[in-house]
Motif scaffolding. Structure first.
Motif, PDB file in Angstrom:
ATOM      1  N   GLY A 206     -25.934 -19.327 -36.886  1.00 51.37           N
ATOM      2  CA  GLY A 206     -26.966 -19.135 -36.039  1.00 51.37           C
ATOM      3  C   GLY A 206     -26.681 -19.073 -34.538  1.00 51.37           C
ATOM      4  O   GLY A 206     -27.364 -18.365 -33.803  1.00 51.37           O
ATOM      5  N   LEU A 207     -25.656 -19.726 -34.177  1.00 48.84           N
ATOM      6  CA  LEU A 207     -25.302 -19.573 -32.694  1.00 48.84           C
ATOM      7  C   LEU A 207     -24.835 -18.075 -32.550  1.00 48.84           C
ATOM      8  O   LEU A 207     -25.296 -17.603 -31.324  1.00 48.84           O
ATOM      9  N   THR A 208     -24.171 -17.335 -33.368  1.00 54.88           N
ATOM     10  CA  THR A 208     -23.593 -16.108 -33.101  1.00 54.88           C
ATOM     11  C   THR A 208     -24.703 -15.268 -33.151  1.00 54.88           C
ATOM     12  O   THR A 208     -24.888 -14.166 -32.253  1.00 54.88           O
ATOM     13  N   GLN A 209     -25.712 -15.284 -34.094  1.00 55.45           N
ATOM     14  CA  GLN A 209     -27.065 -14.302 -34.002  1.00 55.45           C
ATOM     15  C   GLN A 209     -27.738 -14.741 -32.826  1.00 55.45           C
ATOM     16  O   GLN A 209     -28.346 -13.600 -32.316  1.00 55.45           O
ATOM     17  N   ALA A 210     -27.825 -15.941 -32.082  1.00 51.89           N
ATOM     18  CA  ALA A 210     -28.725 -16.023 -31.026  1.00 51.89           C
ATOM     19  C   ALA A 210     -28.033 -15.399 -29.847  1.00 51.89           C
ATOM     20  O   ALA A 210     -28.514 -14.740 -28.895  1.00 51.89           O
ATOM     21  N   GLN A 211     -26.606 -15.527 -29.655  1.00 52.81           N
ATOM     22  CA  GLN A 211     -25.882 -14.986 -28.701  1.00 52.81           C
ATOM     23  C   GLN A 211     -25.972 -13.238 -28.508  1.00 52.81           C
ATOM     24  O   GLN A 211     -26.148 -12.624 -27.759  1.00 52.81           O
ATOM     25  N   ALA A 212     -25.942 -12.789 -29.862  1.00 56.67           N
ATOM     26  CA  ALA A 212     -25.829 -11.385 -30.093  1.00 56.67           C
ATOM     27  C   ALA A 212     -27.234 -11.018 -29.708  1.00 56.67           C
ATOM     28  O   ALA A 212     -27.453  -9.693 -29.129  1.00 56.67           O
ATOM     29  N   SER A 213     -28.383 -11.404 -30.141  1.00 56.24           N
ATOM     30  CA  SER A 213     -29.814 -11.208 -29.723  1.00 56.24           C
ATOM     31  C   SER A 213     -29.954 -11.336 -28.416  1.00 56.24           C
ATOM     32  O   SER A 213     -30.574 -10.283 -27.655  1.00 56.24           O
ATOM     33  N   GLY A 214     -29.374 -12.352 -27.506  1.00 58.76           N
ATOM     34  CA  GLY A 214     -29.549 -12.342 -26.274  1.00 58.76           C
ATOM     35  C   GLY A 214     -28.981 -11.483 -25.520  1.00 58.76           C
ATOM     36  O   GLY A 214     -29.371 -10.948 -24.382  1.00 58.76           O
ATOM     37  N   ALA A 215     -27.819 -10.884 -25.960  1.00 54.00           N
ATOM     38  CA  ALA A 215     -27.023  -9.907 -25.179  1.00 54.00           C
ATOM     39  C   ALA A 215     -27.398  -8.475 -25.818  1.00 54.00           C
ATOM     40  O   ALA A 215     -27.033  -7.462 -25.090  1.00 54.00           O
ATOM     41  N   GLY A 216     -28.485  -8.428 -26.792  1.00 62.76           N
ATOM     42  CA  GLY A 216     -28.773  -6.866 -27.136  1.00 62.76           C
ATOM     43  C   GLY A 216     -27.926  -6.235 -27.934  1.00 62.76           C
ATOM     44  O   GLY A 216     -27.964  -4.979 -27.838  1.00 62.76           O
ATOM     45  N   LEU A 217     -27.048  -7.096 -28.786  1.00 63.41           N
ATOM     46  CA  LEU A 217     -26.126  -6.290 -29.522  1.00 63.41           C
ATOM     47  C   LEU A 217     -26.347  -6.140 -31.094  1.00 63.41           C
ATOM     48  O   LEU A 217     -27.029  -6.860 -31.542  1.00 63.41           O
ATOM     49  N   GLY A 218     -26.230  -5.069 -31.492  1.00 59.36           N
ATOM     50  CA  GLY A 218     -26.578  -4.724 -32.904  1.00 59.36           C
ATOM     51  C   GLY A 218     -25.550  -5.163 -33.770  1.00 59.36           C
ATOM     52  O   GLY A 218     -24.265  -5.351 -33.465  1.00 59.36           O
ATOM     53  N   VAL A 219     -25.535  -5.214 -35.128  1.00 61.30           N
ATOM     54  CA  VAL A 219     -24.522  -5.769 -35.985  1.00 61.30           C
ATOM     55  C   VAL A 219     -23.294  -4.587 -35.859  1.00 61.30           C
ATOM     56  O   VAL A 219     -22.010  -5.001 -36.093  1.00 61.30           O
ATOM     57  N   GLY A 220     -23.444  -3.573 -35.706  1.00 54.19           N
ATOM     58  CA  GLY A 220     -22.257  -2.240 -35.521  1.00 54.19           C
ATOM     59  C   GLY A 220     -21.463  -2.550 -34.326  1.00 54.19           C
ATOM     60  O   GLY A 220     -20.203  -2.193 -34.281  1.00 54.19           O
ATOM     61  N   ASP A 221     -22.245  -3.209 -33.094  1.00 57.26           N
ATOM     62  CA  ASP A 221     -21.287  -3.536 -32.196  1.00 57.26           C
ATOM     63  C   ASP A 221     -20.793  -4.896 -31.970  1.00 57.26           C
ATOM     64  O   ASP A 221     -20.091  -5.257 -30.909  1.00 57.26           O
ATOM     65  N   LEU A 222     -21.048  -5.726 -32.951  1.00 58.27           N
ATOM     66  CA  LEU A 222     -20.629  -7.070 -32.719  1.00 58.27           C
ATOM     67  C   LEU A 222     -19.281  -7.385 -32.522  1.00 58.27           C
ATOM     68  O   LEU A 222     -18.738  -8.062 -31.694  1.00 58.27           O
ATOM     69  N   LEU A 223     -18.620  -6.693 -33.875  1.00 58.27           N
ATOM     70  CA  LEU A 223     -17.125  -7.148 -33.767  1.00 58.27           C
ATOM     71  C   LEU A 223     -16.338  -6.728 -32.565  1.00 58.27           C
ATOM     72  O   LEU A 223     -15.328  -7.254 -32.159  1.00 58.27           O
ATOM     73  N   SER A 224     -16.674  -5.715 -31.881  1.00 57.85           N
ATOM     74  CA  SER A 224     -16.138  -5.067 -30.810  1.00 57.85           C
ATOM     75  C   SER A 224     -16.317  -5.718 -29.518  1.00 57.85           C
ATOM     76  O   SER A 224     -15.955  -5.229 -28.289  1.00 57.85           O
ATOM     77  N   SER A 225     -17.311  -6.748 -29.461  1.00 58.78           N
ATOM     78  CA  SER A 225     -17.646  -7.456 -28.158  1.00 58.78           C
ATOM     79  C   SER A 225     -17.109  -8.597 -28.100  1.00 58.78           C
ATOM     80  O   SER A 225     -16.558  -8.995 -29.122  1.00 58.78           O
ATOM     81  N   SER A 226     -17.395  -9.334 -27.041  1.00 61.05           N
ATOM     82  CA  SER A 226     -16.632 -10.834 -26.999  1.00 61.05           C
ATOM     83  C   SER A 226     -17.190 -11.769 -27.853  1.00 61.05           C
ATOM     84  O   SER A 226     -16.494 -12.818 -28.045  1.00 61.05           O
ATOM     85  N   ILE A 227     -18.632 -11.572 -28.126  1.00 63.36           N
ATOM     86  CA  ILE A 227     -19.245 -12.459 -29.069  1.00 63.36           C
ATOM     87  C   ILE A 227     -18.443 -12.344 -30.477  1.00 63.36           C
ATOM     88  O   ILE A 227     -18.439 -13.333 -30.903  1.00 63.36           O
ATOM     89  N   GLY A 228     -18.182 -11.070 -30.850  1.00 63.67           N
ATOM     90  CA  GLY A 228     -17.559 -10.734 -32.017  1.00 63.67           C
ATOM     91  C   GLY A 228     -16.347 -11.616 -32.080  1.00 63.67           C
ATOM     92  O   GLY A 228     -15.930 -12.234 -32.989  1.00 63.67           O
ATOM     93  N   ARG A 229     -15.491 -11.417 -31.058  1.00 65.02           N
ATOM     94  CA  ARG A 229     -14.268 -12.023 -31.063  1.00 65.02           C
ATOM     95  C   ARG A 229     -14.233 -13.504 -31.156  1.00 65.02           C
ATOM     96  O   ARG A 229     -13.316 -14.192 -31.596  1.00 65.02           O
ATOM     97  N   ALA A 230     -15.389 -14.007 -30.049  1.00 70.05           N
ATOM     98  CA  ALA A 230     -15.583 -15.485 -30.432  1.00 70.05           C
ATOM     99  C   ALA A 230     -15.907 -15.942 -31.886  1.00 70.05           C
ATOM    100  O   ALA A 230     -15.228 -16.920 -32.245  1.00 70.05           O
ATOM    101  N   LEU A 231     -16.575 -15.215 -32.510  1.00 73.39           N
ATOM    102  CA  LEU A 231     -16.887 -15.411 -33.990  1.00 73.39           C
ATOM    103  C   LEU A 231     -15.650 -15.471 -34.681  1.00 73.39           C
ATOM    104  O   LEU A 231     -15.378 -16.270 -35.718  1.00 73.39           O
ATOM    105  N   LEU A 232     -14.537 -14.817 -34.556  1.00 70.44           N
ATOM    106  CA  LEU A 232     -13.434 -14.561 -35.385  1.00 70.44           C
ATOM    107  C   LEU A 232     -12.923 -15.782 -35.248  1.00 70.44           C
ATOM    108  O   LEU A 232     -12.124 -16.487 -35.800  1.00 70.44           O
ATOM    109  N   LEU A 233     -12.511 -16.050 -33.680  1.00 69.87           N
ATOM    110  CA  LEU A 233     -11.876 -17.260 -33.424  1.00 69.87           C
ATOM    111  C   LEU A 233     -12.429 -18.631 -33.774  1.00 69.87           C
ATOM    112  O   LEU A 233     -11.457 -19.379 -34.357  1.00 69.87           O
TER     113      LEU A 233
END
Length: 666
Positions: A206-233
């Motif tokens: 839920g946290l990742t989805q909320a942050q990605a939505s707030g930053a306007g990121l789609g699923v394809g852009d998630l892992l290449s973003s800082s939010i995606g890297r935070a998800l992996l960490l």
């Protein structure tokens, strides 16, 4: 009837704590979010440049995600003239970025619009500031704006579940490894581990989805973003914890016993991953020390509260004869954990808030106060358990269960406050982001022999890091002078303990000279000696300057027939009262009186005052007279208008104090 009366206070505590948690989540959710805000820029906000800049440089309060952040230069019609994704600046910290400006900007006013996504915690912020080329931005025509979308209820609730799940995983593992210590653990403990993992995993999703939505990121852009890297960490160790928890739940006894230790280890790693994407990791100095403080704070809370949940689940299956030793072991380690939570929490609060004003007058600081109050409640409940219920647990576990349940509910409120704090900019960060509100100080001077005219701009003339820009022109023709070079020597007049330093200025393509440095490291009166090197025509030009200070809480009192008195708060609960006598016979007087925490006049050893007309007027030191030990009167500018006044001095004890305020001369 008596038993019901005894249970009533604890039920009341649980209800109050639960309502506090819900209130924090639902009512305080729309606060300002963090975190990569503008700390300074070149050109500065409100600056007037002689020629078109070749680049825009911005220092953020946190490292921005370069791929997802954006900086643009717009004209007054909103047309984009330069911009795109920022790039790092060689030799500068990762918080400093730039965009090139390849087009030559004609005379006019321009807006720098920026959007940042923090590489630390993935939060979005946007804003704008203005500068002029050959033309000063008019007040109100290009107002500085900063917008940080408030944390959504989904983000706050999701982080709440995530934190509580991790605390549960660690505490339940601690219960089996340390509190039960070799005794057969009840099946309900393992089911609780699995439930804690589900809660944490759902919260992270839920946290990742909320942050990605707030930053306007789609699923394809998630892992290449800082939010995606935070998800992996965060997610990789949590995934491993899920695998181990499943093995513990489904395995035979030996596998269960062997799996709890690795479960605790991967949970500790997941907690570290969360801390590495928190405010602590955004510190610009002693980062690993602050990360360590936050991690110990998190782990200690897990041992204390998660361990308490594990103990309460185990009381029934343990039975008489085993409950007492287990409760006493938990009480011992919980006492250590409470001390660790208190110490590390105090250190983190001081680092992120910094001042009493920040504690009581910012949303971030007020949430810290809420956490302190809830921590006090938890401490009282813990003391009740330690000194009363643990001793009576062999006879009856009822008291420990009731009070422990109240602790768990109170902790829910603490974690709600923590979830909100992670979505707010710390008070220190907000203060740093507000640094651009100070106007650059401009000083015009010349040498005694009237060989050169100097035009010095200091941005922002504060104690610490500043930018110095200098133009040197011929005194008679006012045309740019050809010189070999220039440097500035800095001397702090208020104390000999601060040594002199110098700063070499570099020649710019437009013929001016510029350098950045932290030579003016202390609040007060500085004597700058500008050396213009040009063979036999070399000269030294002295320039006096008083450092500006960031806006502090200010109150005003109007008296009929008398000037309005402004009281500016100073460190250590001290203050300075400032007022201006109206212009009479072509003369105005500026008064400044310093007071201590008790309201008594403060004995000052030194004093200086500087003023310049806003916007863009040349600054000058004001001659003054000392009327009493803390009361000074200076000759204010007699020309009507709004002026910025900066006062500074040292107390008899050597403390440097200063204040900056804008006042009309009428």
């Amino acid at each position: 009837m008596l038993a019901r009366r005894r249970r009533l206070p604890l039920r009341l505590v649980r209800c109050v704590a639960l309502l506090a948690a819900l209130g924090l989540v639902l009512l305080m959710g729309p606060g300002a979010a963090a975190h990569a805000l503008v700390a300074s820029s070149d050109p500065a906000d409100g600056a007037t440049l002689a020629s078109s800049p070749s680049q825009i440089v911005i220092m953020f309060t946190e490292q921005p995600d370069l791929k997802r952040s954006l900086i643009q230069v717009l004209d007054t019609s909103g047309h984009k003239l330069a911009g795109g994704a920022p790039e790092p600046v060689a030799g500068q910290p990762s918080t400093v970025v730039r965009i090139p400006v390849t087009a030559t900007l004609p005379k006019g006013v321009y807006t720098v619009s920026w959007k940042s996504i923090s590489a630390v915690d993935g939060h979005l912020a946007t804003g704008a500031f203005a500068f002029g080329v050959g033309q000063a931005p008019q007040p109100g025509s290009a107002k500085t704006t900063v917008k940080t979308p408030g944390p959504s209820e989904v983000a706050v609730v999701a982080r709440w579940f995530y934190l509580y799940g991790l605390i549960g995983l660690l505490g339940l593992s601690f219960t089996e490894l340390v509190v039960l210590r070799g005794r057969s653990s009840p099946a309900r403990l393992h089911w609780a581990m699995a439930a804690s993992w589900v809660v944490a995993a759902g919260g992270l999703a839920g946290l990742t989805q909320a942050q990605a939505s707030g930053a306007g990121l789609g699923v394809g852009d998630l892992l290449s973003s800082s939010i995606g890297r935070a998800l992996l960490l965060r997610g990789v160790p949590l995934l491993l914890a899920g695998v181990v928890a499943a093995l513990v739940l489904a395995g035979v006894r030996r596998l269960r016993e062997a799996g709890v230790g690795p479960l605790a280890v991967v949970t500790l790693a997941a907690m570290l991953g969360e801390v590495l994407k928190s405010h602590a990791a955004a510190s610009t100095s002693w980062t690993w020390l602050r990360v360590g403080e936050q991690w110990v704070h998190f782990v200690a809370a897990g041992v204390w509260i998660g361990g308490l949940a594990g103990l309460l689940l185990s009381l029934g299956p343990l039975g008489p004869g085993s409950r007492g030793p287990a409760a006493r072991r938990f009480s011992f380690w919980a006492g250590i954990a409470i001390v660790a939570v208190g110490i590390t929490g105090t250190l983190r609060a001081f680092d992120e808030v910094g001042t009493w004003h920040g504690l009581f007058h910012t949303g971030f600081g007020q949430l810290i106060v809420v956490k302190i109050a809830l921590f006090g409640l938890l401490g009282l409940l813990g003391a009740l358990n330690r000194f009363r219920n643990v001793r009576a647990v062999e006879a009856s576990p009822r008291g420990l269960r009731r009070t422990g349940g109240a602790e768990l509910v109170a902790m829910a409120a603490v974690l709600a406050a923590t979830a909100l704090l992670q979505n707010l900019a710390p008070a220190r960060t907000a203060a740093a982001a507000g640094a651009t509100t100070l106007s650059p100080v401009v000083i015009d001077a010349n040498d005694f022999a009237t060989t050169y005219r100097l035009h010095l701009t200091v941005t922002h003339d504060t104690a610490g890091f500043n930018t110095f820009a200098l133009t040197v022109s011929d005194y008679e023709s006012r045309k740019p002078a050809k010189i070999d070079g220039t440097k500035i020597t800095f001397h702090y007049t208020d104390s000999p303990a601060v040594g002199d330093s110098s700063l070499q200025l570099a020649r710019q393509p437009d013929g001016s000279y510029k350098a950045q440095g932290a030579n003016m490291a202390v609040v007060g009166h500085w004597l700058l000696t500008v050396n213009v090197s040009n063979g036999v025509h070399s000269v030294d030009v002295p320039i006096d300057i008083v450092t500006q200070t960031q806006p502090e809480p200010t109150t005003s009192q109007a008296f009929q027939g008398s000037p309005t008195v402004f009281t500016v708060s100073l460190p250590g609960s001290r203050s300075v009262q400032i007022y201006i006598e109206p212009v009479r016979l072509g003369k105005a007087e500026f008064h400044a009186t310093f007071f201590d925490a008790k309201g008594q006049e403060l004995k000052m050893a030194t004093f200086a005052a500087m003023a310049f007309r806003m916007p863009g007027g040349s600054a000058a030191l004001l001659p003054f007279r000392q009327l009493s030990q803390g009361h000074f009167v200076a000759d204010a500018p007699a020309t009507l208008g709004t002026y910025s006044f900066s006062v500074a001095g040292t107390t008899a004890d050597g403390d440097a104090l200063g204040a900056t305020i804008s006042l009309p001369v009428a």
